[in-house]
Design an enzyme around this catalytic site. Structure first.
Site, mmCIF file in Angstrom:
data_model
loop_
_atom_site.group_PDB
_atom_site.id
_atom_site.type_symbol
_atom_site.label_atom_id
_atom_site.label_comp_id
_atom_site.label_asym_id
_atom_site.label_seq_id
_atom_site.Cartn_x
_atom_site.Cartn_y
_atom_site.Cartn_z
ATOM 1 N N HIS A 92 -3.974 -17.683 -3.572
ATOM 2 C CA HIS A 92 -4.916 -16.475 -2.928
ATOM 3 C C HIS A 92 -6.095 -17.637 -2.626
ATOM 4 O O HIS A 92 -6.307 -17.446 -1.400
ATOM 5 C CB HIS A 92 -5.332 -15.247 -4.106
ATOM 6 C CG HIS A 92 -6.215 -15.415 -5.158
ATOM 7 N ND1 HIS A 92 -5.408 -16.337 -6.574
ATOM 8 C CD2 HIS A 92 -7.136 -16.056 -5.320
ATOM 9 C CE1 HIS A 92 -6.166 -17.030 -7.428
ATOM 10 N NE2 HIS A 92 -7.727 -16.379 -6.740
ATOM 11 N N ASP A 93 -6.501 -18.747 -2.920
ATOM 12 C CA ASP A 93 -7.450 -19.574 -2.584
ATOM 13 C C ASP A 93 -7.228 -21.073 -1.376
ATOM 14 O O ASP A 93 -7.794 -21.476 -1.413
ATOM 15 C CB ASP A 93 -8.650 -20.495 -3.341
ATOM 16 C CG ASP A 93 -9.154 -18.726 -4.085
ATOM 17 O OD1 ASP A 93 -9.544 -18.303 -4.050
ATOM 18 O OD2 ASP A 93 -9.453 -19.312 -5.915
ATOM 19 N N ASP A 100 -5.557 -11.576 -14.771
ATOM 20 C CA ASP A 100 -6.560 -11.925 -14.190
ATOM 21 C C ASP A 100 -7.654 -11.576 -15.683
ATOM 22 O O ASP A 100 -7.683 -10.951 -15.514
ATOM 23 C CB ASP A 100 -7.467 -12.527 -13.090
ATOM 24 C CG ASP A 100 -6.881 -13.744 -11.979
ATOM 25 O OD1 ASP A 100 -7.412 -14.671 -12.470
ATOM 26 O OD2 ASP A 100 -6.253 -13.818 -10.905
ATOM 27 N N ASP A 141 -9.445 -17.210 -14.819
ATOM 28 C CA ASP A 141 -10.535 -18.356 -14.210
ATOM 29 C C ASP A 141 -11.496 -18.879 -14.550
ATOM 30 O O ASP A 141 -12.060 -18.933 -15.460
ATOM 31 C CB ASP A 141 -10.990 -16.543 -12.889
ATOM 32 C CG ASP A 141 -11.806 -17.289 -11.919
ATOM 33 O OD1 ASP A 141 -11.084 -17.935 -11.316
ATOM 34 O OD2 ASP A 141 -13.003 -17.303 -11.841
ATOM 35 N N GLU A 161 -7.541 -21.986 -15.116
ATOM 36 C CA GLU A 161 -7.899 -22.543 -13.859
ATOM 37 C C GLU A 161 -8.571 -23.949 -14.335
ATOM 38 O O GLU A 161 -10.008 -23.397 -15.021
ATOM 39 C CB GLU A 161 -8.234 -21.547 -13.196
ATOM 40 C CG GLU A 161 -8.681 -22.255 -11.482
ATOM 41 C CD GLU A 161 -9.562 -20.622 -10.685
ATOM 42 O OE1 GLU A 161 -9.417 -21.731 -9.469
ATOM 43 O OE2 GLU A 161 -10.521 -20.285 -11.388
ATOM 44 N N ASP A 169 0.821 -1.115 0.321
ATOM 45 C CA ASP A 169 0.250 -0.457 -0.099
ATOM 46 C C ASP A 169 1.110 1.011 -0.368
ATOM 47 O O ASP A 169 1.677 1.064 0.864
ATOM 48 C CB ASP A 169 -0.797 0.092 0.939
ATOM 49 C CG ASP A 169 -1.516 1.117 1.645
ATOM 50 O OD1 ASP A 169 -1.863 1.655 0.710
ATOM 51 O OD2 ASP A 169 -1.653 1.897 2.668
#
Length: 572
Positions: free
Chosen positions: A338-339, A104, A206, A263, A27
């Protein structure tokens, strides 16, 4: 054989990829949310690590019900991440440093706040109505079929205004697109081409194997008392999906020298070849999930309670994917994303042997045939987090599990223990840059709490320690770039029956790598084997031993020890 490999060399096969979850990476404006400028500020770090490609998770405009995978505008950057100018600057700077960028690409669904769906919902007569999948309910006012969503509950959501249901195989705010509509396909192709013309180097696509649904949307077989069941076989890997991907490749991808990884849940190696076999002109590689299910429990909620996984199962999975794709297609190798929970907490030992087991997992990933994908923080051994209460978690799937587990009568301790093991937020806590507040991720209040261990597990500390996980990653990446056999060599398993040792060779021409790893907290011994015969070898790298002058293969391995040897062999 070497000449055949030379003919098939591709930049994306020889690359090392790094996945960035932008919300949690860096950030720069103090609002507690990572941004595109934060990625730009860390490009030198990634370049120094040895990364060739960065994959950025969705940064498009979104209401963030599923953290960016519910897109409301394919052509806009979400304000919390910055501006389109920020993205263009990131892309230019990455390219200037020799780093390619893939993004993505979400083609299965949109947000329910996307203008297409807003218009589709407003009227049955809307031209956009058929961009989505609408059906009337059954006579008893039940959903059109008993399909369950991947995220829990029915895959059908009732719309009171039109008195019809729409399909969503993920979140109810992620309505599925109707790939039977050629006008929709044209819209999607136009959007993909627009991003490629901006200079993107490819896509992680995705849920690509779910874009086609079984005609007629039939009920799945189920016990009489179950109204909602898993029906993924009705919307996974159906034959027509390949027609759509080949069309996408032919009409959009072909003119660009890009990298594509799909994916593809519920996909085995034989099915994967239909996506990645080079003459089929579909995708370069796919992410499969077979090794992600090794520790899954049983039942609707049981997958949240991880069970001990077996090395024999991992060996079988690796052997199948490495041998069946060799010379035909290409693998995508990963331990986490991330999953998924953090790799060292899930497949290693994040306590007594955190450093050793994190290095061992990296050794395996980099020494297999296929493109390796590092998930942010994996290179410093970031671990799962134990947040105190459900209100500290941000993931909608975690909150859904919490409610469902309560209804099933689970105790609070059991629920939170399962969440600590399996929540997607394990992978989404802020990147740990230094020992300052919030791991140096932000000067503000982070959108989700940082892992308290950031004070000791962070990039700054790792860079100063020559024996750190981070510096070991750099050595592995350098080794892979120096030795073509590490990229293209043929895989052969060794000791397939050993309970704690995973070993294999990679052979290309007269070069052979011998990789031996002890997946145990106890010492292990290897018996004599032809592949480990006392020949002239050179120890290239070990996650424990510092002496690389060895000329024979050591048959005794310490806990979580990994060794990589190089030797000359007679070509077949």
């Amino acid at each position: 054989m070497v000449q055949e490999v030379i003919m098939k060399r591709k930049w994306w096969k020889e690359s090392v990829a790094y996945q960035i979850y932008p919300r949690s990476f860096m950030d720069t404006n103090g609002d507690g949310i990572g941004d595109l400028n934060g990625i730009t500020s860390k490009l030198d770090y990634l370049k120094n690590l040895g990364v060739d490609v960065i994959w950025i998770c969705p940064f498009y405009k979104s209401p963030n019900d599923d953290n960016g995978y519910d897109i409301s505008d394919f052509y806009a950057v979400s304000e919390e991440f910055g501006t389109m100018e920020d993205f263009e600057h990131l892309l230019a700077e990455a390219h200037r440093k020799g780093i390619k960028v893939i993004a993505d690409l979400v083609l299965n669904h949109t947000s329910d706040e996307h203008p297409w769906f807003v218009e589709a919902r407003a009227s049955k007569d809307s031209p956009k109505r058929d961009y989505y999948i609408w059906k009337k309910g059954k006579e008893n006012n039940e959903p059109p079929s008993n399909w369950g969503s991947f995220f829990g509950g029915s895959a059908w959501e009732y719309d009171e205004q039109s008195e019809e249901y729409y399909l969503h195989i993920f979140n109810r705010k992620q309505p599925d697109l109707n790939w039977e509509n050629p006008l929709l396909i044209e819209e999607l192709h136009r959007m993909v081409r627009w991003w490629l013309d901006k200079g993107l180097d490819g896509f992680r696509i995705d849920a690509i194997n779910h874009i086609v649904k079984m005609e007629g949307f039939p009920d799945a077989e189920a016990p009489a008392h179950e109204k909602i069941v898993s029906a993924h076989h009705f919307f996974s890997n159906l034959p027509k999906v390949h027609d759509h991907i080949q069309h996408l490749h032919r009409e959009v991808f072909r003119p660009y020298n890009i990298m594509t990884v799909g994916e593809a849940a519920n996909t085995g190696p034989e099915e994967a070849l239909l996506y990645v076999e080079e003459h089929r002109d579909e995708l370069n590689m796919v992410f499969h999930f077979e090794h992600m299910s090794m520790d899954s429990g049983n039942g609707n909620l049981g997958g949240w309670e991880k069970r001990p996984w077996k090395l024999s199962q991992l060996k079988e999975i690796l052997n199948q994917w490495q041998t069946k794709l060799h010379g035909k297609g290409w693998n995508a190798n990963y331990w986490s994303n991330h999953d998924q929970p953090r790799a060292v907490s899930r497949f290693g030992d994040d306590q007594a042997f955190r450093v050793e087991s994190a290095k061992l997992l990296a050794t395996l990933m980099f020494m297999l045939e296929g493109t390796p994908y590092i998930y942010q923080g994996e290179e410093i051994g970031m671990t799962n987090v134990k947040l105190n209460a459900i209100d500290d978690y941000r993931d909608s799937v975690t909150h859904r599990f919490y409610r469902d587990a309560q209804q099933e009568g689970w105790t609070e301790d059991r629920i939170m223990s399962a969440i600590h093991q399996s929540s997607r937020d394990n992978a989404r806590t802020p990147m740990q840059w230094n020992d300052q507040a919030h791991g140096g991720f932000t000067t503000g209040t982070p959108w989700i709490q940082a892992n308290p261990n950031a004070s000791r597990i962070n990039v700054e500390a790792a860079e100063k320690d020559p024996t750190s996980i981070l510096n070991y990653y750099k050595q592995l990446i350098s080794l892979r770039k120096q030795h073509l056999v590490a990229v293209y060599g043929k895989y052969e398993p060794v000791f397939p029956e050993h309970s704690s040792i995973l070993a294999f060779t990679r052979t290309l021409g007269n070069e052979q790598l011998v990789v031996v790893m002890n997946f145990s907290a106890a010492s292990a011994h290897m018996d004599n084997h032809e592949a480990l015969a006392d020949q002239s070898v050179r120890l290239l790298l070990s996650n424990i031993a510092s002496d690389t002058n060895e000329t024979s293969i050591e048959n005794h391995l310490q806990p979580y020890e990994a060794r990589i040897y190089l030797r000359e062999v007679t070509p077949c």
